[in-house]
Write an enzyme that holds these catalytic residues in place. Structure first.
Site, mmCIF file in Angstrom:
data_model
loop_
_atom_site.group_PDB
_atom_site.id
_atom_site.type_symbol
_atom_site.label_atom_id
_atom_site.label_comp_id
_atom_site.label_asym_id
_atom_site.label_seq_id
_atom_site.Cartn_x
_atom_site.Cartn_y
_atom_site.Cartn_z
ATOM 1 N N GLY A 1 -2.972 2.182 -1.908
ATOM 2 C CA GLY A 1 -4.526 2.272 -2.253
ATOM 3 C C GLY A 1 -5.365 0.932 -1.769
ATOM 4 C CD GLN A 2 -4.725 -3.434 2.546
ATOM 5 O OE1 GLN A 2 -3.516 -3.354 2.526
ATOM 6 N NE2 GLN A 2 -5.370 -4.580 2.892
ATOM 7 C CB THR A 3 -10.348 0.062 -0.622
ATOM 8 O OG1 THR A 3 -10.677 -1.205 -1.171
ATOM 9 C CG2 THR A 3 -9.856 1.207 -1.493
ATOM 10 C CG HIS B 1 -8.189 -7.881 -1.041
ATOM 11 N ND1 HIS B 1 -7.863 -6.924 0.108
ATOM 12 C CD2 HIS B 1 -8.234 -6.963 -1.997
ATOM 13 C CE1 HIS B 1 -8.093 -5.859 -0.203
ATOM 14 N NE2 HIS B 1 -8.129 -5.867 -1.485
ATOM 15 C CG HIS C 1 -7.176 -7.552 -6.717
ATOM 16 N ND1 HIS C 1 -8.586 -6.814 -6.942
ATOM 17 C CD2 HIS C 1 -6.496 -6.721 -5.403
ATOM 18 C CE1 HIS C 1 -8.800 -5.866 -5.996
ATOM 19 N NE2 HIS C 1 -7.636 -5.801 -5.149
HETATM 20 P P1 5GP Z 1 -8.292 -2.962 -2.638
HETATM 21 O O1 5GP Z 1 -8.707 -1.592 -3.429
HETATM 22 O O2 5GP Z 1 -8.601 -2.940 -1.337
HETATM 23 O O3 5GP Z 1 -7.311 -3.757 -3.225
HETATM 24 O O4 5GP Z 1 -9.658 -4.045 -3.330
HETATM 25 C C1 5GP Z 1 -10.673 -4.209 -2.767
HETATM 26 C C2 5GP Z 1 -11.979 -4.566 -3.585
HETATM 27 O O5 5GP Z 1 -13.085 -5.240 -3.102
HETATM 28 C C3 5GP Z 1 -12.312 -3.871 -4.707
HETATM 29 O O6 5GP Z 1 -11.890 -4.028 -6.009
HETATM 30 C C4 5GP Z 1 -13.900 -3.657 -4.485
HETATM 31 O O7 5GP Z 1 -14.500 -3.707 -5.515
HETATM 32 C C5 5GP Z 1 -14.223 -4.940 -3.701
HETATM 33 N N1 5GP Z 1 -15.061 -4.935 -2.899
HETATM 34 C C6 5GP Z 1 -15.456 -4.135 -2.054
HETATM 35 N N2 5GP Z 1 -16.346 -4.319 -1.248
HETATM 36 C C7 5GP Z 1 -16.987 -5.556 -1.902
HETATM 37 C C8 5GP Z 1 -18.163 -6.420 -1.240
HETATM 38 O O8 5GP Z 1 -18.781 -6.166 -0.533
HETATM 39 N N3 5GP Z 1 -18.353 -7.457 -2.037
HETATM 40 C C9 5GP Z 1 -17.308 -7.803 -3.038
HETATM 41 N N4 5GP Z 1 -17.569 -8.907 -3.616
HETATM 42 N N5 5GP Z 1 -16.351 -7.306 -3.251
HETATM 43 C C10 5GP Z 1 -16.049 -6.031 -2.775
#
Ligand code: 5GP
Ligand code: ZN
Length: 148
Positions: free
Chosen positions: A91-93, A98, A100
């Site tokens: 589910g990495q977007t 990164h 969390h």
């Molecule tokens: P993932 O789902 O890839 O583990 O987490 C990506 C995270 O990046 C999500 O929690 C999302 O809210 C955050 N995110 C996406 N775009 C941006 C952005 O432009 N700025 C910040 N500060 N966070 C972002």
């Protein structure tokens, strides 16, 4: 440079940055799962943990360690869930590593890491252990204790 996190690190896109070090940067998530939801990213653009240079991985976790206490204190949290979605299947977007850091309180309604997984294991633990040691190139001898 199209990666959002690379652009945040470079200062091209605004973010609420809370720590900046040569090889890692930390900023608040734009859609926080809880007050104080921090993202810690390496400077280098790599999609997955296993793609990172060892020194960058060390710097990343050092910053996670540096932030864990102050982040918790800032929002008076009782703990934090610290995790990485590592790969598309998880589910990495954003394909830039990164970590969390999500502050937690007892009774906040969120589960533990265990609650992500619905299915159990299929193969014997010893078989998996042997397969991972083989992939790592380590000997089965490491199962024995260290000499005292
Ligand atoms: P993932 O789902 O890839 O583990 O987490 C990506 C995270 O990046 C999500 O929690 C999302 O809210 C955050 N995110 C996406 N775009 C941006 C952005 O432009 N700025 C910040 N500060 N966070 C972002
Ligand atoms: Zn990037």
């Amino acid at each position: 440079m199209s990666c959002i996190f690379c652009r945040i690190v470079a200062g091209e896109i605004q973010a609420e940055i809370v720590a900046r070090e040569p090889a890692a940067t930390a900023f608040l998530d734009v859609q926080p799962l809880a007050d104080g939801h921090v993202l810690v990213v390496p400077r280098a653009h790599v999609p997955a943990i296993e793609d990172m240079e060892p020194g960058d991985a060390e710097a990343l976790f050092r910053l996670v360690h540096r932030l864990a206490g102050p982040t918790r204190a800032a929002v008076r949290a009782e703990g934090s869930t610290i995790g990485v979605n590592n790969g598309d299947a998880t589910g990495q977007t954003i394909p830039h590593v990164h970590v969390h850091i999500v502050p937690r309180w007892s009774g906040d309604g969120a589960g533990s890491v265990h609650t992500i997984f619905k299915s159990g294991t299929r193969r014997p633990v010893a078989e998996i252990g042997a397969a991972i040691r083989k992939a790592l190139g380590t000997s089965a001898d490491i199962q024995k204790g260290l000499p005292t």
